[in-house]
Design a protein around this motif. Structure first.
Motif, short mmCIF file in Angstrom:
data_model
loop_
_atom_site.label_atom_id
_atom_site.label_comp_id
_atom_site.label_asym_id
_atom_site.label_seq_id
_atom_site.Cartn_x
_atom_site.Cartn_y
_atom_site.Cartn_z
N ILE A 248 38.94 -4.12 1.47
CA ILE A 248 39.99 -4.86 0.77
C ILE A 248 39.48 -6.23 0.32
N PHE A 249 38.73 -6.90 1.18
CA PHE A 249 38.21 -8.23 0.87
C PHE A 249 37.32 -8.20 -0.37
N TRP A 250 36.34 -7.28 -0.38
CA TRP A 250 35.41 -7.24 -1.51
C TRP A 250 36.06 -6.69 -2.77
N ASP A 251 36.96 -5.75 -2.61
CA ASP A 251 37.61 -5.20 -3.81
C ASP A 251 38.49 -6.25 -4.48
N LYS A 252 39.10 -7.11 -3.68
CA LYS A 252 39.92 -8.19 -4.25
C LYS A 252 39.05 -9.14 -5.05
N LEU A 253 37.86 -9.46 -4.53
CA LEU A 253 36.96 -10.35 -5.26
C LEU A 253 36.45 -9.72 -6.55
N TRP A 254 36.04 -8.46 -6.47
CA TRP A 254 35.48 -7.80 -7.65
C TRP A 254 36.53 -7.43 -8.68
N PRO B 129 35.64 -0.21 -5.11
CA PRO B 129 35.84 0.57 -6.34
C PRO B 129 35.87 -0.30 -7.59
N SER B 130 36.40 -1.52 -7.47
CA SER B 130 36.46 -2.42 -8.63
C SER B 130 35.07 -2.82 -9.11
N ALA B 131 34.15 -3.02 -8.17
CA ALA B 131 32.78 -3.34 -8.55
C ALA B 131 32.14 -2.19 -9.31
N ILE B 132 32.36 -0.98 -8.85
CA ILE B 132 31.76 0.19 -9.51
C ILE B 132 32.38 0.40 -10.89
N ILE B 133 33.66 0.16 -11.02
CA ILE B 133 34.30 0.27 -12.34
C ILE B 133 33.65 -0.69 -13.32
N LYS B 134 33.42 -1.93 -12.88
CA LYS B 134 32.78 -2.92 -13.74
C LYS B 134 31.33 -2.54 -14.05
N ALA B 135 30.62 -2.03 -13.06
CA ALA B 135 29.24 -1.61 -13.29
C ALA B 135 29.17 -0.48 -14.32
N LEU B 136 30.08 0.47 -14.22
CA LEU B 136 30.11 1.58 -15.18
C LEU B 136 30.52 1.11 -16.57
N ASP B 137 31.46 0.16 -16.62
CA ASP B 137 31.89 -0.37 -17.91
C ASP B 137 30.75 -1.10 -18.62
N ASN B 138 29.85 -1.72 -17.85
CA ASN B 138 28.74 -2.47 -18.42
C ASN B 138 27.46 -1.64 -18.57
N LEU B 139 27.53 -0.36 -18.25
CA LEU B 139 26.35 0.49 -18.30
C LEU B 139 25.89 0.71 -19.74
N PRO B 140 24.66 0.35 -20.08
CA PRO B 140 24.16 0.59 -21.44
C PRO B 140 24.18 2.07 -21.79
N SER B 141 24.34 2.37 -23.06
CA SER B 141 24.47 3.76 -23.49
C SER B 141 23.20 4.57 -23.22
N ASP B 142 22.06 3.91 -23.15
CA ASP B 142 20.81 4.64 -22.93
C ASP B 142 20.40 4.68 -21.45
N SER B 143 21.29 4.20 -20.56
CA SER B 143 20.96 4.18 -19.14
C SER B 143 21.53 5.42 -18.43
N LYS B 144 20.79 5.87 -17.41
CA LYS B 144 21.23 7.01 -16.61
C LYS B 144 21.47 6.61 -15.15
N VAL B 145 21.64 5.32 -14.90
CA VAL B 145 21.91 4.87 -13.53
C VAL B 145 23.20 5.52 -13.02
N ASN B 146 23.14 6.00 -11.81
CA ASN B 146 24.30 6.66 -11.18
C ASN B 146 24.98 5.67 -10.24
N PHE B 147 26.14 5.15 -10.64
CA PHE B 147 26.92 4.23 -9.80
C PHE B 147 28.05 4.99 -9.11
N PHE B 148 28.30 4.68 -7.84
CA PHE B 148 29.36 5.37 -7.11
C PHE B 148 29.84 4.53 -5.94
#
Length: 208
Positions: free
Chosen positions: A9-15, A76-95
């Motif tokens: 909860i603490f980290w999700d609130k920050l992210w 989950p909020s951090a991962i949402i932001k990471a996926l939103d910022n993922l370049p179109s040519d990247s294949k990094v798997n965020f979860f």
């Protein structure tokens, strides 16, 4: 509320904030990684994971080094932001994943933690170590960055560096061998004031 639920909860609130101003969300790739992380050989397939990845800048950089790159965070909020910022040519798997609960399904040759371990309650740090070991290949390398002490970027008998070195050896010694330790700077990008830390390079140890 238990420790794990409080942390999530603490980290999700920050992210979840629209504008993240925290210093740990605005840092360059550590010099220690650029110096110590070896690129895979040609035609060699290696996996890397960014532990507590936040926005995923390290995972994206490691992908450019030639690894199959993964990154996870308890928020989950951090991962949402990471996926939103993922370049179109990247294949990094965020979860989303809680590193203290269970090992990852994948095995990794390179594991990187910039600032996750020291935020975990001490009663759960052994779980972390066991799960990291269970997620690593027999020849894995583990890079750990921790906010270890305050003051100048020096290791002296009067600071907490000796405690942290002993603590890392005791926590990870059953699974990893400590091969390198040095002072590092965890300061946010563009800030003159230093945030001293310690950098650890550990290699996987198998005891038969």
């Amino acid at each position: 509320m238990n420790d794990l639920e409080y942390i999530r909860i603490f980290w999700d609130k920050l992210w979840s904030q629209d504008e993240i101003k925290a210093p740990w969300a605005n840092r360059d790739i550590p010099n220690e990684l650029t110096q110590h992380l070896e690129k895979p050989l040609q035609n060699e397939v290696k996996n890397s994971v960014d532990i507590g990845c936040g926005l995923g800048e390290i995972a994206l950089w490691v992908e450019k080094m030639g690894y199959n790159s993964y990154g996870f965070d308890i928020s989950p909020s951090a991962i949402i932001k990471a996926l939103d910022n993922l370049p179109s040519d990247s294949k990094v798997n965020f979860f989303v994943h809680d590193v203290t609960s269970q090992p990852l399904q994948q095995k990794f040759d390179c594991l990187i933690d910039r600032g996750c371990f020291h935020c975990i309650p001490q009663n759960l740090q052994k779980n972390y170590a066991e799960n990291i070991a269970g997620s690593s290949t027999p020849t894995a390398v583990y890079f750990l960055f921790i906010k270890a002490f305050r003051g100048d970027l020096k290791m002296t008998p009067n600071d907490k560096s000796k405690y942290w070195i002993s603590h890392i050896r005791n926590t990870f010694g059953q699974h990893f061998t400590l091969s390198k330790v040095s002072v590092c700077d965890l300061s946010p990008r563009g800030k003159e004031k230093t945030l001293p830390g310690l950098f650890f390079k550990l290699t996987r140890t198998h005891k038969y």
